[in-house]
Enzyme design. Structure first.
Site, short mmCIF file in Angstrom:
data_model
loop_
_atom_site.label_atom_id
_atom_site.label_comp_id
_atom_site.label_asym_id
_atom_site.label_seq_id
_atom_site.Cartn_x
_atom_site.Cartn_y
_atom_site.Cartn_z
N GLU A 1 17.36 17.11 37.06
CA GLU A 1 16.30 17.71 36.23
C GLU A 1 16.93 18.38 35.00
O GLU A 1 16.36 18.38 33.92
CB GLU A 1 15.53 18.75 37.05
CG GLU A 1 14.34 19.33 36.30
CD GLU A 1 13.56 20.34 37.12
OE1 GLU A 1 14.09 20.84 38.13
OE2 GLU A 1 12.41 20.62 36.75
N GLN B 1 7.28 15.33 42.95
CA GLN B 1 8.33 16.05 43.67
C GLN B 1 7.66 17.15 44.50
O GLN B 1 7.07 18.07 43.93
CB GLN B 1 9.29 16.65 42.63
CG GLN B 1 10.35 17.55 43.16
CD GLN B 1 10.81 18.54 42.09
OE1 GLN B 1 10.26 18.57 40.99
NE2 GLN B 1 11.79 19.34 42.40
N GLU C 1 13.98 35.06 35.54
CA GLU C 1 14.76 36.05 36.31
C GLU C 1 15.87 35.34 37.09
O GLU C 1 17.01 35.81 37.14
CB GLU C 1 13.84 36.82 37.29
CG GLU C 1 12.85 37.75 36.61
CD GLU C 1 11.64 37.02 35.99
OE1 GLU C 1 11.42 35.84 36.34
OE2 GLU C 1 10.96 37.63 35.16
#
Ligand SMILES: Cc1cc2nc3c(=O)[nH]c(=O)nc-3n(C[C@H](O)[C@H](O)[C@H](O)COP(=O)(O)OP(=O)(O)OC[C@H]3O[C@@H](n4cnc5c(N)ncnc54)[C@H](O)[C@@H]3O)c2cc1C
Length: 378
Positions: free
Chosen positions: A235, A117, A361
């Site tokens: 995913e 990917q 984050e």
């Protein structure tokens, strides 16, 4: 949300467990690369949720969840085409032309075509829409120049799903296109990146005037963002179940280490083990919630961000704890060290858990806005 298998699911789990118990030991300790993939394919355990017309079994996502859980618990090797099977294949099912589906799907299932990917770039990771790799139109297709980074499996890949900017004056999410790039094309260079573990699982890909034929554009030109989001949604599909099952295996291994070191009666060790056990159970139930959302809506939902965040924290905590238990012996690595250096390797590898597949984050931002409904920062 159902927490117990239906009779059909229970039968599938029983057969799979028996098959894994027989096949995994044989393949874990030897065999040529690709043998495991061939065995999985022959037994019908690849493409469980893919439509039957594309070589799959057309089963609901709960079956993929059962496969993910049982194969992780059995410590089975991975299919050789993790990205093709879990992410690129489903994207081609949704957005590919009939010719592309004919050309790519069966070889993805059998492992004949390994995919990587190519999304992230040196300046486009969390902010993926900043992609700068550019593709300019030619008479027969596109000419691609740019640089991709952190591409897992690129050193083994035959093909890459690449996100490129096809409209030069475009910014952010517009003017992007997904291309299926033959990794053996002239101008493609793959440079492995060595990690702190010593392994080199991911790579830099340099593309210098690479020609991509028109029939290798996936989806409409200029709509690459929408296509890429399909890939990323897949995913997240059943990965929570896989990660939790792998963590269960690590937790059991940790218990063995505690006993081997004679620390099973130490109250501080027991307290940390109890906390890790509780974290693991919380992850397991969150995994069931994600699976229920996936089965109901076809999408994993924002709780998959809670799962990924919490898994990376717990996996890092478990690996750090195991090394603390080893004391001064933790600095010894290699085959003669405790558990043949397993904990040292896991500790170093786990550092990437809070970066790969979305940084902690970024996930906290998603949870704040989409799960807790707090005001948007931007
Ligand atoms: C093991 C591994 C495998 C990978 N495999 C692939 C792959 O196969 N293909 C692929 O395309 N990519 C892959 N990646 C790349 C991965 O998707 C990126 O590393 C990730 O998206 C973060 O991007 P970055 O490294 O550019 O960091 P940056 O986006 O530059 O972030 C740097 C720091 O800033 C923080 N930050 C950035 N934006 C914000 C914000 N808005 N709010 C708060 N904090 C912020 C981040 O959390 C981080 O701490 C892989 C990464 C790893 C570690």
């Amino acid at each position: 949300m159902h927490l117990r298998d239906t009779p059909q699911e229970a039968a599938f789990r029983r057969d799979l467990r028996a098959w894994l118990a027989e096949q995994v030991p044989r393949h874990r300790d030897g065999g040529a690369p690709g043998d495991w993939t061939k065995a999985l394919h022959a037994a019908g355990y690849t493409g469980l949720t893919w439509p039957a017309a594309y070589g799959g079994r057309g089963l609901p996502p709960t079956y993929q969840g059962i496969y993910a859980e049982e194969s992780a618990l059995a410590e089975a090797p991975d299919h050789s085409n993790v990205i093709g099977l879990g992410m690129v294949g489903p994207t081609i099912v949704s957005h590919g032309s009939p010719e592309q589906q004919q050309r790519f799907l069966e070889p993805i299932l059998s492992g004949a075509y390994v995919f990587c990917q190519g999304f992230s770039e040196p300046d486009a990771g969390s902010d993926l829409a900043a992609v700068r790799t550019r593709a300019t139109a030619t008479a027969d297709g596109w000419r691609v120049t740019g640089e991709k980074v952190w591409s897992s499996y690129a050193h083994q890949a035959d093909w890459c799903l690449l996100l490129a900017r096809t409209q030069p004056d475009s910014t952010a999410h517009t003017g992007l296109t997904c291309l299926l790039v033959d990794m053996r094309s002239p101008g493609v260079q793959v440079l492995p990146l060595r990690q702190s573990t010593g392994d080199a699982d991911f790579n830099q890909i340099v593309l210098d005037d690479v020609l991509v034929p028109r029939d290798c554009v996936l989806g409409p030109v200029g709509e690459g963002w929408r296509i890429a989001m399909t890939t990323l949604a897949h995913e997240r599909g059943t990965f929570g179940i896989t990660l939790t099952a792998r963590l269960t295996v690590e937790f059991d291994r940790l218990l063995r280490t505690v006993r081997d070191l004679g620390l099973a009666d130490d109250p501080t060790v027991r307290a940390e083990l109890a906390e890790l056990h509780v974290q693991l159970q919380a992850l397991r139930w969150t995994g069931h919630r994600t699976m229920a959302t996936l089965a109901r809506t076809g999408k994993p939902g924002p709780e998959s961000s809670v799962l990924k965040l919490h898994w990376s924290v717990t996996n890092q905590r478990l690996a750090a704890f195991a090394l603390r238990l080893l004391g001064p012996a933790a600095v010894l690595d290699g085959p003669d060290s405790h558990a043949a250096g397993h904990w040292q390797h896991l500790r170093l590898r786990s550092r990437a858990n809070s970066i790969e597949g979305g940084t902690s984050e970024i996930l906290r931002g998603i949870i704040a806005e989409r799960v807790l409904g707090l005001p948007r920062t931007r």
